[in-house]
Design a protein around this motif. Structure first.
Motif, PDB file in Angstrom:
ATOM      1  N   ALA A 100      -3.607 -11.663   1.193  1.00 29.82           N
ATOM      2  CA  ALA A 100      -4.887 -11.361   1.851  1.00 29.82           C
ATOM      3  C   ALA A 100      -5.604 -12.639   2.256  1.00 29.82           C
ATOM      4  O   ALA A 100      -6.451 -12.632   3.159  1.00 29.82           O
ATOM      5  CB  ALA A 100      -5.777 -10.521   0.927  1.00 29.82           C
ATOM      6  N   GLU A 101      -5.266 -13.744   1.579  1.00 26.24           N
ATOM      7  CA  GLU A 101      -5.913 -15.012   1.914  1.00 26.24           C
ATOM      8  C   GLU A 101      -5.174 -15.755   3.018  1.00 26.24           C
ATOM      9  O   GLU A 101      -5.757 -16.581   3.716  1.00 26.24           O
ATOM     10  CB  GLU A 101      -6.001 -15.904   0.674  1.00 26.24           C
TER      11      GLU A 101
ATOM     12  N   ALA B  70     -11.667  -3.772   2.756  1.00 25.04           N
ATOM     13  CA  ALA B  70     -11.985  -2.355   2.474  1.00 25.04           C
ATOM     14  C   ALA B  70     -12.078  -2.133   0.974  1.00 25.04           C
ATOM     15  O   ALA B  70     -12.950  -1.407   0.479  1.00 25.04           O
ATOM     16  CB  ALA B  70     -10.914  -1.472   3.089  1.00 25.04           C
ATOM     17  N   GLU B  71     -11.217  -2.766   0.241  1.00 26.35           N
ATOM     18  CA  GLU B  71     -11.236  -2.605  -1.217  1.00 26.35           C
ATOM     19  C   GLU B  71     -12.506  -3.196  -1.806  1.00 26.35           C
ATOM     20  O   GLU B  71     -13.090  -2.661  -2.749  1.00 26.35           O
ATOM     21  CB  GLU B  71      -9.982  -3.270  -1.811  1.00 26.35           C
ATOM     22  N   LYS B  72     -12.951  -4.272  -1.232  1.00 23.59           N
ATOM     23  CA  LYS B  72     -14.150  -4.945  -1.766  1.00 23.59           C
ATOM     24  C   LYS B  72     -15.411  -4.121  -1.522  1.00 23.59           C
ATOM     25  O   LYS B  72     -16.289  -4.060  -2.393  1.00 23.59           O
ATOM     26  CB  LYS B  72     -14.272  -6.320  -1.109  1.00 23.59           C
TER      27      LYS B  72
ATOM     28  N   PHE C 188      -0.443 -10.768   7.037  1.00 17.59           N
ATOM     29  CA  PHE C 188      -1.666 -11.365   6.500  1.00 17.59           C
ATOM     30  C   PHE C 188      -2.898 -10.625   7.013  1.00 17.59           C
ATOM     31  O   PHE C 188      -3.834 -10.320   6.251  1.00 17.59           O
ATOM     32  CB  PHE C 188      -1.724 -12.844   6.883  1.00 17.59           C
ATOM     33  N   GLN C 189      -2.939 -10.316   8.335  1.00 16.24           N
ATOM     34  CA  GLN C 189      -4.082  -9.608   8.902  1.00 16.24           C
ATOM     35  C   GLN C 189      -4.246  -8.228   8.263  1.00 16.24           C
ATOM     36  O   GLN C 189      -5.349  -7.768   7.942  1.00 16.24           O
ATOM     37  CB  GLN C 189      -3.890  -9.463  10.422  1.00 16.24           C
ATOM     38  N   ARG C 190      -3.108  -7.565   8.059  1.00 15.47           N
ATOM     39  CA  ARG C 190      -3.177  -6.240   7.454  1.00 15.47           C
ATOM     40  C   ARG C 190      -3.697  -6.317   6.032  1.00 15.47           C
ATOM     41  O   ARG C 190      -4.574  -5.537   5.615  1.00 15.47           O
ATOM     42  CB  ARG C 190      -1.781  -5.602   7.459  1.00 15.47           C
ATOM     43  N   LEU C 191      -3.216  -7.278   5.252  1.00 16.20           N
ATOM     44  CA  LEU C 191      -3.650  -7.411   3.866  1.00 16.20           C
ATOM     45  C   LEU C 191      -5.119  -7.845   3.787  1.00 16.20           C
ATOM     46  O   LEU C 191      -5.857  -7.455   2.863  1.00 16.20           O
ATOM     47  CB  LEU C 191      -2.760  -8.416   3.130  1.00 16.20           C
TER      48      LEU C 191
END
Length: 1598
Positions: A1385-1386, A1480-1482, A1471-1474
């Protein structure tokens, strides 16, 4: 393009050569022939028109079109000796009478050549569509010449030559047709043709032309065989006579036309030459205007070669015969050489076979030399012909004289060089035989037929045998030798009707048995009497039984195309034939046989040829009409029965073979059997009874053969057979006569009268008589034994037929005895009685003729002759020579007269009382103990006249000796005629044997004074010839006769002369020979002159050894000493003693007279295992009487408690051992040796530091020995890094027992080990996982038990620790996996796994060859075993090649990954997807905490629940009770404050409030639910009071 292998063997004669190109060409040719056959279908009228058309073609097309073909092709044949070919073609086209005209008409021969060339090109003309050539070729091919030559009325038949591989007579007579029927009229007229015209097939350039030639021949043969296109008509005799004149004029027209073409060509060539010549009128090299042409003539004819040469100055022409200059004087009346106005000629009178050769005209002037060649073939007519028909100019031959592919019975000289010897091999090995073939004259167009025979049977190529013909050498290779290959091999070289043979024997021994004592393999397995389901297998018994009698044989079969072998018999059979039944019809099988004795089973025999299980009639039908390539299996189909007919009884039932094991029956099928196939049932009964029993109860028999087994030996049986088919079983046949079950064929008796006789140095001829009453003998086995050895060896491994055999491979000089036994199918006979002993020596015979007779000197009334020794001495020394001479007057020789009555020993002899100017011939005969041999051939005629030349005559008796692979020694005698001044020296010339005359070269530049020369620099395996010339003041004389060819090689067993100095200092020369005959002698010479003065040399010879001993070696003895062994194949050697060699020998002699004990090593000292001190020295050798004295500081010491002394005479070892080295032992030690009169001593000084060092070493070694008496370390403690990157401490221990303990320490603290060590393999280990800095320190391991203890220490600090960590890091770096790409994600992470990570392993990252600087966006790290590089928020600039560098302290290790292109795109997309998923999770709605899972509360109490929620945007909050929507009311208050605090309050709870409550939070990123269960209870006291109230209420109601 080469011919196929099956056509190459007879490429001049094609038989049924079938492939697609040929078939298509044949069919095309037949179509064209049919369309043109009308020319011949009209009889004599059509012929008249054809003749006119032909004359027209001769004047136009023939003269134009064919002249080009003639100038292109025929001129080459004219200049390169195609006379024989011209004659052959003419003989085909015109008949034998075409040769009736004078041979001097050379242009007429050219016309014949033109005719044959047109004939050979005719088939090609078909494919090119030339109409005029087609007509002309068709006229030639279909026999118009036969009409024109008057052959129409003859019944001439030229029999086609057979090319079967069968032996032929050396000079087979030609088939001649009687002339009595020459003029008789026949009923029809057919043009005569044979296959002979295709003998020119080898001349064409391409495979296509060969195919067309073959097609022409095949089509024409088919045409006349079927009669297609040939009209048969009655021809009157008068009509033939009327047309005879017309035909003859047509023949003349053809010849005149050809002569005009030839003359035109000659004029054109002459004009072109003069045109060229006029361009340069100055000096120019010779050039042939007209080259000599080749000739083929009859015996007793004259022949003349012509040539014309241009050049300035006028060239001088020399004629050669086979590269030897022709001397007119030595052959008076034989040769006439003329030169007039540039035209040169050589005339040879009354030619005979010896004149068949290659002749060369050599023209030379100052500008150069040129040569032209022509061949002469002299033929001999071998039929009965009137000698008056043969005269100098012409010859008339019978009309039907046969034409061979090589001319009219032309003579070819065939000889063999480098022949194969008797060969010995073993089964399974590869063997090769070969001969170099020399054919004279060498006519390139004619190729020999090479045939190989084994025991007189032609050998054909197969997987076992390969043949090769290189054009010069014929070879045969046995790729996998078997005993079947043993026999007499014959190489036959065939040229026309002549052939020559060379034979020698090949022996093949048994391969080593897999089981010791097992017999040899059987051989010659064959299949006999094959039928639908039955075959008889036969074989020959082996010669070697392994020392135990053969009990029988096992027969195996294998279906073709498979590899599975099935044993056919359960118990061994002794009879060498066995019927195999149960075969499947239509399938093919191969068989093999194994012998068995008490020791085991032999190796299998060579497999048989494949045999098909077929009815013999079907097999014959398949052979006569093959339809497809053989595949190993034949599919048999049977017809559907039209109507069932019960078959009749079989006929002609008989017993064809009876043994102890089986009986074979044979019968004929019944006549009444219908169209359906039939089978058979066999029945048996004991003779005299009618109790018939069916033998084959389960499966009927298909073949009219059957083998009956399981019969009682000695009983009599009768047999009968019934037929059966689907209609039923027929009546039985007539029974056989009573047959006794026993072997009808008895084992033969032993042969008798064994007689050995001498043959060669290594072979003996053994003869014997056939055993009485012998039946069906297969052959004989012969065995030999050295007298007294008791060991018998087989002389042959394949039974030989006849009663005579040559046993090869014997040892010369040994005495042998022989025995023989006979072999048939029943078995091997007993051995014959042993022969008388015979010593292996060459048989004595008269010598062969001397040769190369030459005149060494000539005066008015005497001549000195010289000659060469016979090539074959007859096995004993030549005792002398006899010379005869005769006068030759006008070419007519007179009677022979004896020149000497008493034999002369020299090879030079002066014949006295000759007539001056008379021509003489001479012959010489050699004599030995066996008698006088055959005289030599008459020499050349020599004229007795005074020699007046100034130069010396030729040296003579030129011989060679000491032949080695790179050198030989040449010897000669000085000329008898020395010239007008003394001989000043000699020149030696040499050349390779096959080289031309111009390749002679001189070996020495300056004349030699001695009459011998050692010639070096020879090439191994090359054949050479030599000659010698003498020189004086007048010049160099005539060369000697050329030596016989000699091959530069060192023969096996060659021994050199040895110089020896014995123990007394006596110097001698020794020479040994193991090839001596009884008459051989050692002949010593000095400087190649016989040693006559024995005052300085003593010669002693015993057996095969000879020794020449010098009495007092000095300067008078310098020279070359040689030794020759007579009556051997050139056994000789020499040794040169010069000044340097003399000095060496004298020094060695002095040393031997005053000897010293030679020492292999001087006195030395060493420390033994227990700390003992050993002094030792070693002499090279000591006798049993050798003694030693031991001295210390000039005082002798003796064997005792302190000193242990030993002298080993066998090894020469002298030693002294001291238990301990003390301070008083410092000093000098000396060993004194005495061995007979030889003495020696050696000393060793041990003082000062040397002594102190030795003493300390002894003390240390003593302590070490005591240490090793208990458990101890063999290898001290060390370390190694395992594949798992762990560190293992290990040491090797010894002298361990169960009670021995091992304890490990680190920094003096004991290391607790979980498992007790078992000391496996004597190695102790301690494994340290994930080694790092904390593990640095000093490690110690201790061994101990009741015998003592030992320790070993290992320091892992500082440098030692750094070295270990470097190795650990290296192993970790090597364990790194390939770099992989992971999206987070980073950003993007590159990572690799290692076994484990330590800080000492330095990690670096490189991006596109640039070191990466780490920032918050790009950082590296290690997580567990993962080494990673994190690229946060990657951009396109982050694309490229990334390299992870791991440095172990010494070297770097790299791992690379390419983050670009598709790899980057996919990683970036992930990476963009993660990243979006992380956002969204945050921000999704969620319950952070505060609500319990279960709440239990007492009724009436207040309930207050609260929790915190989160979400961006602020979530919506709702409540559920028992999964149903629930809202706030007065009792239950729901609150949501500040967007995050949620509360749930019930002021007074009751049991109704129990249940499951859920809070639901929701925003756009997601929904989350949290549950809490509320349980309301009533207290116990209230419950009881309430229950009592209810009871009272019930009572009240009651």
């Amino acid at each position: 393009m080469s011919l196929p292998f099956y056509q190459r063997h007879h490429e001049h004669y094609d038989r049924a050569y079938r492939h697609k190109a040929l078939q298509s060409t044949v069919s095309q040719y037949q179509k064209e022939t049919k369309s043109k056959s009308a020319v011949y279908a009209q009889g004599s009228t059509a012929y008249a028109r054809g003749s006119a058309a032909y004359r027209h073609a001769s004047a136009s097309d023939f003269s134009l079109d064919s002249s080009a073909a003639y100038s292109h092709s025929s001129s080459a044949a004219y200049s390169h000796g195609s006379s024989a070919y011209d004659l052959e073609s003419a003989g085909y086209s015109y008949g034998s009478t075409a040769y009736d005209h004078s041979a001097a008409r050379s242009k007429r021969s050219a016309a014949y050549s033109l005719d044959s060339e047109a004939l050979s090109k005719s088939s090609a003309a078909y494919s090119h569509g030339s109409e005029s050539i087609n007509k002309l070729a068709a006229a030639y091919r279909l026999g118009s010449e036969a009409y024109s030559l008057g052959l129409k009325d003859s019944n001439l038949m030229i029999e086609d030559q057979s090319y079967k591989m069968s032996p032929k007579a050396k000079r087979a007579k030609q088939n001649l047709v009687s002339e009595d029927k020459e003029n008789e009229a026949t009923d029809y007229s057919v043009p005569i043709f044979t296959g002979r015209e295709v003998s020119i097939s080898g001349i064409t350039d391409t495979e296509e032309e060969r195919i067309k030639e073959s097609a022409a021949y095949v089509a024409k043969r088919n045409l006349f065989a079927t009669g297609e296109g040939v009209s048969v008509s009655k021809v009157a005799k008068s009509t033939s006579e009327e047309k005879h004149h017309e035909k003859k004029s047509r023949k003349i027209a053809i010849r005149e036309s050809a002569e005009r073409v030839a003359l035109k060509k000659t004029l054109e060539e002459t004009q072109a030459f003069h045109k060229k010549l006029n361009q340069d009128k100055l000096l120019h090299a010779p050039e042939f205007v007209i080259e000599p042409r080749s000739h083929t003539i009859w015996e007793k004819q004259n022949v003349k070669f012509h040539c014309s040469v241009a050049g300035w100055p006028a060239p001088r022409v020399t004629w050669y015969k086979n590269n030897v200059p022709i001397n007119v004087q030595t052959h008076p009346g034989k040769y006439i050489i003329e030169s007039r106005y540039g035209l040169h000629s050589l005339e040879i009178s009354t030619c005979d076979f010896d004149d068949t050769a290659q002749y060369r005209a050599s023209a030379m002037n100052v500008k150069g030399e040129i040569s032209a060649y022509a061949s002469l073939v002299v033929k001999r007519y071998k039929g009965e012909i009137d000698a008056s028909l043969l005269h100098a100019g012409t010859v008339s031959m019978p009309l039907g004289f046969g034409v061979t592919p090589h001319g009219y019975a032309s003579r070819f000289e065939i000889s063999f060089v480098d022949k194969f010897d008797v060969a010995f091999g073993r089964e399974g090995e590869t063997m090769s035989l070969g001969c170099t073939v020399v054919i004279s004259p060498d006519i390139k167009r004619f190729k020999p037929d090479i045939e190989w025979y084994r025991n007189g049977v032609l050998i054909t190529p197969s997987k076992w045998v390969q043949m090769h013909w290189s054009g010069e050498r014929a070879s045969l290779t046995l790729t996998h030798a078997n005993k079947e290959d043993e026999g007499l091999y014959t190489l036959r070289v065939v040229m026309g009707d002549y052939y020559e043979e060379y034979s020698n024997y090949v022996f093949v021994r048994d391969a080593d048995a897999e089981i010791p004592g097992a017999p040899g393999a059987p051989l010659d397995v064959q299949c006999l009497d094959a039928n639908k389901d039955y075959v008889i297998v036969s074989w020959k018994q082996p010669a070697v039984d392994g020392g135990n009698p053969i009990l029988g044989y096992f027969i195996d079969r294998c279906e073709v195309g498979t590899t599975h072998w099935t044993q056919c018999n359960e118990t061994p059979v002794k009879f060498a034939r066995f019927p195999v039944t149960g075969l499947i019809e239509g399938r093919s099988y191969i068989f093999r046989v194994r012998a068995v004795n008490k020791a085991g089973v032999s190796l299998p025999s060579r497999v048989s040829e494949p045999v098909a299980a077929l009815d013999p009639a079907d097999r014959a039908r398949l052979r006569s009409h093959p339809s497809a390539p053989w595949t190993g299996q034949i599919i048999v189909t049977e017809e559907e029965p039209a109507e069932g007919v019960v078959p009749g009884p079989p006929t002609d039932l008989q017993v064809i073979e009876a043994t102890k094991n089986y009986v074979v029956l044979s019968w004929k099928p019944p006549g009444q059997r219908g169209h359906e196939g039939i089978m058979y049932f066999v029945e048996k009964c004991i003779a005299g009874t009618e109790d018939w029993q069916r033998v084959n109860t389960e499966i009927p028999v298909k073949s009219p053969r059957f083998a009956v087994f399981d019969l009682a030996e000695g009983k009599s049986y009768c047999f009968r057979v019934r037929c059966c088919n689907s209609a039923g079983i027929g009546e039985p046949s007539e029974p056989t006569e009573a047959t006794v079950v026993d072997d009808k064929l008895d084992i033969p008796k032993a042969p008798g009268r064994i007689m050995p006789t001498r043959n060669t140095d290594t072979s003996v001829v053994v003869t014997w008589t056939e055993p009485p009453d012998a039946k069906e003998l297969v052959g004989y086995y012969i065995e030999s034994s050295v007298v007294g050895s008791g060991r018998w060896e087989p002389c042959n491994n394949n039974p030989v037929k006849g009663t005579r055999f040559i046993c090869h491979g014997l040892v010369n000089g040994e005495k042998y005895i022989f025995r023989v036994r006979a072999v048939n199918a029943a078995g091997l006979s007993e051995f014959s009685q042993d022969s008388e002993p015979i010593e292996v020596q060459a048989a004595i015979a008269a010598p062969s003729p001397p040769y190369d007779i030459m005149v060494l000197e000539s005066v008015r009334d005497s001549m000195v002759l010289g000659w060469k020794q016979p090539k074959v001495t007859g096995g004993t020394e030549i005792t002398g020579y006899y010379v005869n001479y005769r006068e030759v007057v006008d070419g007519v020789p007179g009677k022979w007269m004896e020149a000497n009555i008493k034999a002369i020993s020299e090879r030079a002899y002066r014949i006295q009382n000759l007539k001056e100017n008379m021509v003489y011939q001479f012959q010489v005969a050699a004599a030995n103990l066996a008698g006088v041999g055959t005289p030599s051939l008459p020499s050349q005629p020599f004229k007795c006249e005074e020699w007046t030349i100034a130069v010396p005559g030729p040296p003579h008796d030129v011989t060679y000796t000491e032949v080695r692979k790179d050198s030989l020694v040449l010897l000669w005698k000085q000329p008898v005629y020395t010239g007008r001044s003394p001989i000043a020296g000699y020149y030696v010339d040499m050349k390779e044997t096959e080289a031309k005359e111009e390749h002679w070269r001189s070996v020495n530049e300056k004349p030699l004074q001695k009459k011998f020369l050692k010639i070096g620099g020879l090439k191994e395996g090359v054949s050479y010839v030599f000659r010698v010339r003498a020189t004086n003041q007048a010049g160099v004389g005539k060369p000697s006769d050329v030596t016989d060819p000699v091959v530069a090689e060192t023969r096996p067993g060659t021994k050199e002369m040895v110089v020896d100095v014995d123990d007394n200092g006596v110097i001698s020369l020794k020479f040994e020979c193991d090839q001596m005959s009884p008459d051989s002698k050692f002949v010593w010479s000095k400087n190649y002159e016989p040693i006559e003065d024995d005052s300085r040399l003593n010669i002693d010879t015993k057996g095969g050894k000879s020794k020449a001993t010098f009495k007092d070696l000095g300067e008078d003895d310098l020279g070359i000493y040689s030794c020759v062994v007579t009556d051997t194949d050139g056994v000789s050697a020499s040794h040169t003693i010069d000044e340097e060699e003399m000095k060496r020998l004298l020094a060695l002699s002095h040393e031997r007279k005053f000897p010293t004990v030679p020492l292999a090593s001087e006195l030395a000292v060493e420390i033994l295992e227990k700390g003992e001190v050993r002094f030792w020295l070693q002499a090279e050798k000591l006798s049993g009487n050798a003694k030693a004295n031991f001295v210390f500081n000039d005082k002798e010491i003796f064997n005792g408690e302190k000193y242990k002394m030993k002298v080993d005479q066998k090894t020469g070892l002298v030693e002294m051992i001291m238990d301990k080295l003390e301070d008083k032992d410092e000093g000098t030690y000396t060993f004194q040796l005495q061995d007979g009169k030889a003495t020696n001593q050696s000393s060793l000084v041990l003082i000062g530091d040397v002594f102190k060092k030795l003493q300390d070493e002894a003390d240390f070694q003593r302590k070490e020995w005591h240490r090793k008496q208990g458990p101890h370390f063999v290898d001290k403690l060390g370390w190694e890094v395992t594949d798992d990157c762990n560190v293992m401490l290990k040491c090797k221990v010894a002298n361990i027992k169960k009670e021995t303990h091992i304890v490990w320490y680190k920094d003096d603290r004991e290391i607790m080990v979980d498992e007790e060590h078992d000391f496996k393999d004597g190695v102790c280990t301690l494994l340290i996982s994930e080694f790092s800095k904390k593990d640095a320190g000093t490690y110690e391991v201790i061994l101990k038990d009741d015998r003592g203890k030992d320790s070993s220490e290992l320091k892992l600090k500082d440098t030692a620790f750094a070295d270990l960590m470097n190795e650990v890091c290296r192993r970790i770096a090597l364990s790194a996996t390939d770099l992989k790409i992971q999206s987070t994600a980073e950003g993007i992470r590159l990572y690799s796994y290692v076994t484990y990570y330590v800080e000492d392993l330095r990690v670096g990252w490189v991006h596109n060859d640039t070191q990466i600087r780490f920032t918050d966006r790009v950082k590296t790290g290690v997580t567990g075993e993962q080494i990673w590089l994190q690229i946060n928020e990657p951009t396109p600039q982050d694309k490229g090649k990334y390299t992870m560098e791991l440095f172990d302290g010494k070297t770097g290790h790299k791992k690379t990954v390419d983050l670009s292109g598709r790899a980057f795109d996919e990683a970036f997309a992930e990476f963009q997807r993660l990243k979006q998923a992380a956002i969204a999770e945050k921000n999704r709605a969620r319950v952070l905490g505060g609500l319990p899972d279960v709440v239990t509360i007492q009724e009436g109490k207040a309930l207050n629940l609260s929790c915190t929620v989160w979400g961006d945007p602020t979530p919506e909050v709702s409540w559920l009770k028992n999964e149903k929507s629930f809202v706030s009311d007065a009792n239950c208050i729901l609150k949501f404050e500040s967007g995050k605090n949620v509360s749930f309050t019930i002021s007074t709870v009751s049991t109704l409030d129990s249940g499951k409550y859920s809070i639901v939070v929701k925003n756009k990123y997601g929904t989350e639910t949290s549950d809490v269960t509320v349980s309301v209870f009533i207290p116990e006291e209230e419950r009881q009071s309430e229950q009592e109230k209810k009871k009272e209420e019930k009572k009240t109601k009651v």
